[in-house]
Design a protein around this motif. Structure first.
Motif, short mmCIF file in Angstrom:
data_model
loop_
_atom_site.label_atom_id
_atom_site.label_comp_id
_atom_site.label_asym_id
_atom_site.label_seq_id
_atom_site.Cartn_x
_atom_site.Cartn_y
_atom_site.Cartn_z
N ALA A 239 0.87 -1.30 0.07
CA ALA A 239 0.00 0.01 -0.03
C ALA A 239 0.83 1.10 0.09
CB ALA A 239 -0.91 0.03 1.28
N LEU A 240 1.87 1.25 0.72
CA LEU A 240 2.89 2.48 0.72
C LEU A 240 3.52 2.62 -0.45
CD1 LEU A 240 4.86 2.62 4.05
CD2 LEU A 240 2.84 4.06 3.34
N GLN A 241 4.12 1.53 -1.00
CA GLN A 241 4.68 1.79 -2.41
C GLN A 241 3.70 2.19 -3.49
OE1 GLN A 241 4.83 0.48 -5.48
NE2 GLN A 241 6.90 1.17 -5.90
N ALA A 242 2.44 1.76 -3.63
CA ALA A 242 1.38 2.08 -4.45
C ALA A 242 1.31 3.73 -4.24
CB ALA A 242 0.26 1.38 -4.13
N GLN A 243 1.78 4.04 -3.30
CA GLN A 243 1.43 5.71 -2.99
C GLN A 243 2.62 6.38 -3.18
OE1 GLN A 243 -1.71 6.55 0.33
NE2 GLN A 243 -0.68 4.39 0.92
N GLY A 244 3.63 6.01 -3.99
CA GLY A 244 4.75 6.78 -4.32
C GLY A 244 5.77 6.67 -3.17
N PRO A 250 10.29 10.02 4.38
CA PRO A 250 9.26 9.77 5.23
C PRO A 250 7.75 9.88 4.46
CG PRO A 250 10.01 11.87 5.81
CD PRO A 250 10.99 11.18 4.72
N MET A 251 6.91 8.94 4.73
CA MET A 251 5.43 9.08 3.97
C MET A 251 4.53 9.86 5.04
SD MET A 251 5.53 7.55 1.06
CE MET A 251 3.62 7.00 0.58
N SER A 252 3.62 10.40 4.20
CA SER A 252 2.74 11.36 5.02
C SER A 252 1.88 10.47 6.23
CB SER A 252 1.65 11.92 4.07
OG SER A 252 0.83 11.09 3.52
N PRO A 253 1.21 11.36 7.04
CA PRO A 253 0.26 10.49 7.79
C PRO A 253 -1.09 9.86 7.17
CG PRO A 253 1.03 12.64 9.00
CD PRO A 253 1.41 12.75 7.33
N GLN A 254 -1.51 10.47 6.17
CA GLN A 254 -2.37 9.92 5.20
C GLN A 254 -2.09 8.63 4.65
OE1 GLN A 254 -1.41 13.15 5.23
NE2 GLN A 254 -2.93 14.51 5.94
N ALA A 259 -2.20 2.62 4.67
CA ALA A 259 -1.53 1.47 4.64
C ALA A 259 -1.49 0.73 6.01
CB ALA A 259 0.04 1.85 4.60
N LEU A 260 -1.81 1.33 6.88
CA LEU A 260 -2.44 0.49 8.32
C LEU A 260 -3.55 -0.29 8.11
CD1 LEU A 260 -1.33 3.15 10.88
CD2 LEU A 260 -0.17 1.01 10.56
N VAL A 261 -4.39 0.62 7.59
CA VAL A 261 -5.91 -0.20 7.30
C VAL A 261 -5.72 -1.30 6.36
CG1 VAL A 261 -8.14 0.07 6.05
CG2 VAL A 261 -7.25 1.93 7.53
#
Length: 284
Positions: A239-244, A250-254, A259-261
């Motif tokens: 999920a994180l990789q799919a969001q760039g 660091p990735m954004s809180p959103q 990704a946690l969901v």
């Protein structure tokens, strides 16, 4: 995206029921990533016994490439022994024997192939900490599962493996935010960008360069918790990789919330079946 899971392969044996399942952190992550539609590969060391063939068959059935693994003639596969009661596993020990295939020793050709990955995942159970510096220097994003044992939470071990970790994951008992911050501090000092703790029914905590996020879960009655963390990790990373997601950033809180969901969803589904990814085998 190409994900390469680097490390262990085992047979999980449930001694109280006689059930057997292919597994190992790296195998489980690769299978769950493939089921999520990612190009997934497993890279490790196999023996040539019946158990190795069982694991390879499970990888084939799930579309996971293992063609670049080292195969060691005459060597055998490790078994991890458990008792599973009311959905919870209790670790009893391992059986390696004198001819275990052992940890992978990465060849130059395999190292070149790792350069083609977008994301590499490994763990303490790979038993190859001395090789992690070279792997983390590659272009791919890198995630590392430190597991649940205290022996992998020492300064000496961190010094050996923390050379460019984008995400470190720990399996933990429930803890306070202050306790989690203390766990994360030595990792962030060594450049680890994200630190994730999964805490069973207590949910997850995630530290992004010292800023902490928490995520609760809806509790369920699990059929089997084997592979819960590995399935969570695979879905979280995909999920994180799919969001760039980019190496060292660091990735954004959103993005992290999403990704946690995703991790919770896939992990909950996996807990409704037996084994690391639901593939039971008969060995007799």
């Amino acid at each position: 995206m190409k994900l390469i899971a680097l490390g262990d392969n085992v047979i999980d044996l449930y001694e109280n029921t006689g059930e057997c399942f292919p597994g190992g952190n790296a195998v489980n992550v690769a299978v769950h990533a493939a089921r999520l539609g990612v190009q997934a590969e497993y890279l490790g060391a196999f023996g040539t016994d019946k158990l190795a063939a069982v694991i390879c068959q499970a990888l084939d059935e799930n579309g996971v490439d293992h063609s670049r693994c080292t195969v060691l003639p005459g060597k055998t596969t490790k078994t991890c022994n458990y008792e599973v009661l009311d959905g919870e596993r209790h670790y009893l020990g391992i059986t390696t024997g004198e001819t275990w295939a052992g940890p992978l020793q990465i060849t130059s050709a395999q190292m070149e192939h790792l350069k083609t990955a977008d994301l590499i995942v490994s763990s303490c159970n790979a038993k190859m900490p001395e090789q992690m510096a070279a792997v983390e220097a590659l272009p791919a994003l890198f995630a590392y599962d430190f597991g649940e044992k205290d022996k992998y939470r020492t300064d000496a071990y961190y010094d050996e493996v923390c050379h460019g970790i984008d995400l470190a994951m720990f399996s933990c008992e429930p803890m306070t935010e202050a306790e989690f911050a203390a766990l994360c501090a030595p990792l962030h000092r060594r450049g680890v960008v994200h630190v994730l703790a999964t805490m069973g029914g207590a949910g997850q905590m995630l530290s992004v360069q010292g800023k902490i996020l928490q995520k609760s879960i809806q509790k369920l009655h699990a059929c089997d918790t084997m592979g819960a963390g590995d399935s969570f990790l695979a879905a979280f990373l995909c999920a994180l990789q799919a969001q760039g997601w980019q190496k060292g950033r660091p990735m954004s809180p959103q993005a992290l919330e999403m990704a946690l969901v995703a991790g919770q969803t896939v992990s909950a589904e996996n807990c409704m079946q037996k084994g690391g990814f639901g593939s039971q085998v008969q060995l007799s």
